[in-house]
Write an enzyme that holds these catalytic residues in place. Sequence first.
Site, mmCIF file in Angstrom:
data_model
loop_
_atom_site.group_PDB
_atom_site.id
_atom_site.type_symbol
_atom_site.label_atom_id
_atom_site.label_comp_id
_atom_site.label_asym_id
_atom_site.label_seq_id
_atom_site.Cartn_x
_atom_site.Cartn_y
_atom_site.Cartn_z
ATOM 1 N N ASP A 227 -17.117 -5.141 35.567
ATOM 2 C CA ASP A 227 -18.545 -5.447 35.477
ATOM 3 C C ASP A 227 -19.182 -4.420 34.531
ATOM 4 O O ASP A 227 -19.087 -4.561 33.317
ATOM 5 C CB ASP A 227 -19.097 -5.401 36.907
ATOM 6 C CG ASP A 227 -20.541 -5.824 37.020
ATOM 7 O OD1 ASP A 227 -20.962 -6.721 36.286
ATOM 8 O OD2 ASP A 227 -21.267 -5.259 37.866
ATOM 9 N N ASP B 107 -10.631 -6.410 41.071
ATOM 10 C CA ASP B 107 -11.078 -7.801 41.141
ATOM 11 C C ASP B 107 -11.878 -8.190 39.907
ATOM 12 O O ASP B 107 -11.661 -9.233 39.315
ATOM 13 C CB ASP B 107 -11.891 -8.046 42.430
ATOM 14 C CG ASP B 107 -12.988 -6.994 42.667
ATOM 15 O OD1 ASP B 107 -13.133 -6.069 41.843
ATOM 16 O OD2 ASP B 107 -13.693 -7.104 43.681
ATOM 17 N N ASP C 25 -16.719 -9.663 47.553
ATOM 18 C CA ASP C 25 -17.623 -9.781 48.697
ATOM 19 C C ASP C 25 -19.090 -9.732 48.302
ATOM 20 O O ASP C 25 -19.449 -9.289 47.212
ATOM 21 C CB ASP C 25 -17.383 -8.617 49.666
ATOM 22 C CG ASP C 25 -17.901 -7.293 49.097
ATOM 23 O OD1 ASP C 25 -17.526 -6.960 47.960
ATOM 24 O OD2 ASP C 25 -18.691 -6.611 49.783
ATOM 25 N N ARG D 18 -14.892 -12.386 51.539
ATOM 26 C CA ARG D 18 -13.660 -11.977 50.845
ATOM 27 C C ARG D 18 -12.513 -12.951 51.084
ATOM 28 O O ARG D 18 -11.599 -13.062 50.276
ATOM 29 C CB ARG D 18 -13.217 -10.591 51.329
ATOM 30 C CG ARG D 18 -14.126 -9.455 50.906
ATOM 31 C CD ARG D 18 -13.428 -8.129 51.158
ATOM 32 N NE ARG D 18 -14.321 -6.992 51.180
ATOM 33 C CZ ARG D 18 -14.742 -6.338 50.098
ATOM 34 N NH1 ARG D 18 -14.359 -6.704 48.905
ATOM 35 N NH2 ARG D 18 -15.559 -5.300 50.218
ATOM 36 N N LYS E 272 -16.930 -9.632 33.290
ATOM 37 C CA LYS E 272 -18.311 -10.012 32.932
ATOM 38 C C LYS E 272 -18.733 -9.151 31.753
ATOM 39 O O LYS E 272 -19.421 -8.127 31.937
ATOM 40 C CB LYS E 272 -19.257 -9.679 34.100
ATOM 41 C CG LYS E 272 -19.274 -10.621 35.263
ATOM 42 C CD LYS E 272 -20.524 -10.324 36.110
ATOM 43 C CE LYS E 272 -20.190 -10.247 37.560
ATOM 44 N NZ LYS E 272 -21.316 -9.867 38.421
ATOM 45 N N PHE F 167 -23.373 -13.457 40.054
ATOM 46 C CA PHE F 167 -22.743 -12.734 41.153
ATOM 47 C C PHE F 167 -21.776 -13.699 41.829
ATOM 48 O O PHE F 167 -22.146 -14.795 42.219
ATOM 49 C CB PHE F 167 -23.773 -12.205 42.160
ATOM 50 C CG PHE F 167 -23.156 -11.199 43.080
ATOM 51 C CD1 PHE F 167 -22.986 -9.885 42.671
ATOM 52 C CD2 PHE F 167 -22.690 -11.574 44.336
ATOM 53 C CE1 PHE F 167 -22.371 -8.954 43.497
ATOM 54 C CE2 PHE F 167 -22.079 -10.648 45.171
ATOM 55 C CZ PHE F 167 -21.916 -9.341 44.745
ATOM 56 N N GLY G 241 -11.702 -5.086 46.969
ATOM 57 C CA GLY G 241 -11.855 -6.320 46.199
ATOM 58 C C GLY G 241 -10.584 -6.923 45.640
ATOM 59 O O GLY G 241 -10.493 -8.139 45.471
HETATM 60 P P1 IMP Z 1 -18.107 -1.922 37.785
HETATM 61 O O1 IMP Z 1 -17.753 -0.547 38.229
HETATM 62 O O2 IMP Z 1 -19.582 -2.089 37.566
HETATM 63 O O3 IMP Z 1 -17.287 -2.449 36.626
HETATM 64 O O4 IMP Z 1 -17.885 -2.871 38.997
HETATM 65 C C1 IMP Z 1 -16.697 -3.170 39.501
HETATM 66 C C2 IMP Z 1 -16.840 -3.400 40.982
HETATM 67 O O5 IMP Z 1 -18.112 -3.984 41.314
HETATM 68 C C3 IMP Z 1 -15.802 -4.386 41.418
HETATM 69 O O6 IMP Z 1 -14.710 -3.708 41.922
HETATM 70 C C4 IMP Z 1 -16.527 -5.178 42.483
HETATM 71 O O7 IMP Z 1 -16.266 -4.607 43.738
HETATM 72 C C5 IMP Z 1 -18.000 -5.043 42.223
HETATM 73 N N1 IMP Z 1 -18.588 -6.264 41.625
HETATM 74 C C6 IMP Z 1 -19.032 -6.418 40.362
HETATM 75 N N2 IMP Z 1 -19.492 -7.662 40.152
HETATM 76 C C7 IMP Z 1 -19.333 -8.318 41.322
HETATM 77 C C8 IMP Z 1 -19.606 -9.683 41.726
HETATM 78 O O8 IMP Z 1 -20.096 -10.557 40.987
HETATM 79 N N3 IMP Z 1 -19.281 -9.983 43.014
HETATM 80 C C9 IMP Z 1 -18.744 -9.076 43.884
HETATM 81 N N4 IMP Z 1 -18.455 -7.810 43.535
HETATM 82 C C10 IMP Z 1 -18.756 -7.431 42.266
HETATM 83 MG MG MG Z 2 -14.523 -3.520 44.271
#
Ligand code: IMP
Ligand code: MG
Length: 179
Positions: free
Chosen positions: A105, A102, A161, A167, A133, A154, A44
């Site tokens: 979340d 990227d 992606d 991407r 987010k 999203f 990402g």
């Molecule tokens: P986390 O581990 O939940 O913080 O998520 C981080 C990873 O989830 C990022 O590196 C992204 O690859 C993916 N991700 C989270 N939200 C999105 C989104 O809205 N679009 C695409 N990928 C996302």
């Molecule tokens: Mg990622």
Amino acid sequence: MIEESINDVLFSEKVIAERIERLVEEMAKDNRCKKIVMIGILRGSFMFFADLVRALYHHGIHPIIEFTTMESYSGTESRGVVKVLKEFTTDITGADVIVVDDILDTGRTLDFAIKHLMERGAASVKTCVLLDKPERRILPLQADYVGFKIDDHFVIGYGLDYDGAYRELPYIARLTPKT
Ligand code: IMP
Ligand code: MG
């Protein structure tokens, strides 16, 4: 395959470039005299990472570049478990590391990455994400450098992606399933 459509463009190429320039000014100020290792979380972060290091060059920052591949997602849902799909080889013992992703979340990926990098001997680990987010956070984590805070949509493009697609878009847009 689910049909989906790209709705609103949230951040255009120009807006992203301008924000990165400001972000890099901040990063350069904080990290001027340090030997930095920058680690991008693939896949990402690839586009953001490349733009960041080019901008940092113009501010006199010359990091060692590394990548690691981690995964926590399938489709639009976080699976909750972070996996290292590809390790990096640089010795980071005693290094000041900036890990780049990227999007922040749930926080699981960065939380896991920070612990992993500390275990590998980093002296310090800072975090940099293009998007944040905050509403979706499960682990209490804040990134040191954030491009843009967004609501719970999203998003795709500029490295992000949906199941491997989109991407390459040079901008960031919302993705909504077609009804
Ligand atoms: P986390 O581990 O939940 O913080 O998520 C981080 C990873 O989830 C990022 O590196 C992204 O690859 C993916 N991700 C989270 N939200 C999105 C989104 O809205 N679009 C695409 N990928 C996302
Ligand atoms: Mg990622």
